[in-house]
Enzyme design. Structure first.
Site, PDB file in Angstrom:
ATOM      1  N   GLY A   1      34.077  43.268  30.097  1.00 32.06           N
ATOM      2  CA  GLY A   1      34.036  41.809  30.149  1.00 32.06           C
ATOM      3  C   GLY A   1      34.840  41.260  31.326  1.00 32.06           C
TER       4      GLY A   1
ATOM      5  CB  CYS B   1      34.338  47.445  49.562  1.00 31.50           C
ATOM      6  SG  CYS B   1      34.443  47.469  51.364  1.00 31.50           S
TER       7      CYS B   1
ATOM      8  CG  HIS C   1      33.054  31.012  38.389  1.00 27.86           C
ATOM      9  ND1 HIS C   1      34.219  30.537  37.834  1.00 27.86           N
ATOM     10  CD2 HIS C   1      33.393  31.499  39.613  1.00 27.86           C
ATOM     11  CE1 HIS C   1      35.223  30.742  38.670  1.00 27.86           C
ATOM     12  NE2 HIS C   1      34.739  31.339  39.758  1.00 27.86           N
TER      13      HIS C   1
ATOM     14  CB  CYS D   1      33.207  52.604  51.015  1.00 28.91           C
ATOM     15  SG  CYS D   1      33.037  50.845  50.656  1.00 28.91           S
TER      16      CYS D   1
ATOM     17  CB  THR E   1      29.295  35.502  38.146  1.00 28.66           C
ATOM     18  OG1 THR E   1      28.065  36.108  38.551  1.00 28.66           O
ATOM     19  CG2 THR E   1      30.192  36.534  37.486  1.00 28.66           C
TER      20      THR E   1
END
Length: 355
Positions: free
Chosen positions: A276, A111, A48, A103, A45
């Site tokens: 994924g 969350c 990105h 949570c 990530t």
């Protein structure tokens, strides 16, 4: 512990503009600690984020990415008595707000107050500053002690292990002796092979397109590997399972074709963990899901305290990080490290930054 007033940090100044600059060392608030970062791994990530940013990320010029990191506690904030200076820790990126219904039920990676700093939510390296720096601040809810025999570099992959473990937990786990197919020999898939074995899988089959990574998969415990460019995985897995299919599929590739094909790799009553990250919609044969009593579940990141469970598995060698760590760079060369990771230079799998 002596703490400098200034530190080096990789700060995102704009899209594709990551610079190593000098910053003030942050101060931990109540319930937080200051960590002297020893290692931070590059996650898929991160490129990105660098190229496109992230929803609710800190302002450019202040934003420090990086979320797979480990280090030594350098200072504790008020009210902290669970940890002390000198403790070796690995961190997980998500800290839920602690007050929403998700949570309270332990689902802190989803969350309901995501990105709301005022309500206590933190996503380190995403909506708050992370670990591409010499120091980082984390809430104690995100910390996991690591033993001396586990290196800081290896400990950065605890998040990877926890992500796979959570995905598998979401489908009810793996029963001893089951046949498990792992699709995608990236860092998560290669960790998935090991996690499946550690959880009791009788046979693990790894599929992918890169022979070099399939080779690593065999080295870390895959009983069979299938290069899908050379063999039809559905036909091959049917042969290996006497036409029954696998008990479990752990889809780690994020490839639409592989995720859709998972339904054809599974046996009646089987279970599919979707681990994924998908960049586009996927068409699934949902009628087969219904008619075959298949179970599918997504697993958002490393939830349900799975990093804590991963620590002893990595510490005693049942899960190995070292075969996946192909490159280590100093913080000053983080852009070279990113390029190495993105372009898979030198067969890069997992690239680690050491401040």
């Amino acid at each position: 512990m002596d703490i400098a007033k200034k530190m080096k940090a990789a700060v995102l100044f704009g899209y594709n503009d990551l610079r190593v600059v000098e910053k003030e060392v942050p101060t931990p608030e109540p319930g937080e600690v200051l960590i002297k970062v020893k290692a931070c791994a590059i996650c898929g990530t991160d490129p990105h984020i660098i190229s496109q940013g992230w929803p609710s990320n800190p302002p450019f010029g202040e934003y420090i990415p990086g979320h797979e990191f480990s280090g030594e506690i350098a200072k504790v904030g008020e009210t902290v008595d669970e940890f002390k200076v000198g403790d070796r820790v690995a961190v997980e990126p998500h800290k839920g707000c602690g007050r929403c219904v998700n949570c309270i039920r332990g689902l802190y990676t989803i969350c309901l107050n995501y990105g709301n700093i005022a309500k206590g939510h933190r996503h380190y390296g995403f909506t708050t500053n992370g670990g591409y720096a010499e120091y980082a601040v984390n809430h104690i809810n995100t910390l996991h002690r690591i033993p001396e025999k586990l290196s800081y570099e290896d400990a950065t992959l605890i998040t990877t292990a926890g992500t796979v473990m959570y995905g598998i937990e979401r489908i009810g786990g793996i029963r001893p002796g089951e046949t498990v197919v792992v699709t995608g020999p990236g860092p998560i898939g290669l960790m998935g092979v090991q996690v499946a074995k550690a959880l009791g899988a009788g046979r693990v089959i790894l599929t992918g397109t890169r022979e070099s990574r399939l080779k690593v998969g065999r080295e870390v415990g895959a009983d069979e590997t299938i290069n899908v460019r050379q063999n039809d995985p559905v036909k091959k897995i049917n042969e290996l399972t006497h036409e029954l299919g696998a008990d479990v599929v752990v889809e780690c590739s994020g490839n639409p074709r592989a995720s859709a094909q998972a339904i054809d790799l599974i046996k009646k009553g089987g279970r599919i963990a979707l681990v994924g990250i998908y960049q586009e919609p996927v068409t699934l044969n949902l009628n087969k899901v219904v008619q075959w009593n298949l179970s599918l579940a997504g697993g958002k990141a490393e939830g349900m305290w799975n990093l804590e469970r991963a620590v002893p598995l990595m510490a005693d060698g049942r899960i190995k990080a070292e075969p996946l760590i192909t490159h280590i760079f100093p913080l000053d060369k983080i852009n070279e490290a990113m390029e190495t990771f993105i372009k898979r230079i030198g067969g890069a799998i997992k690239v680690v930054i050491t401040p």
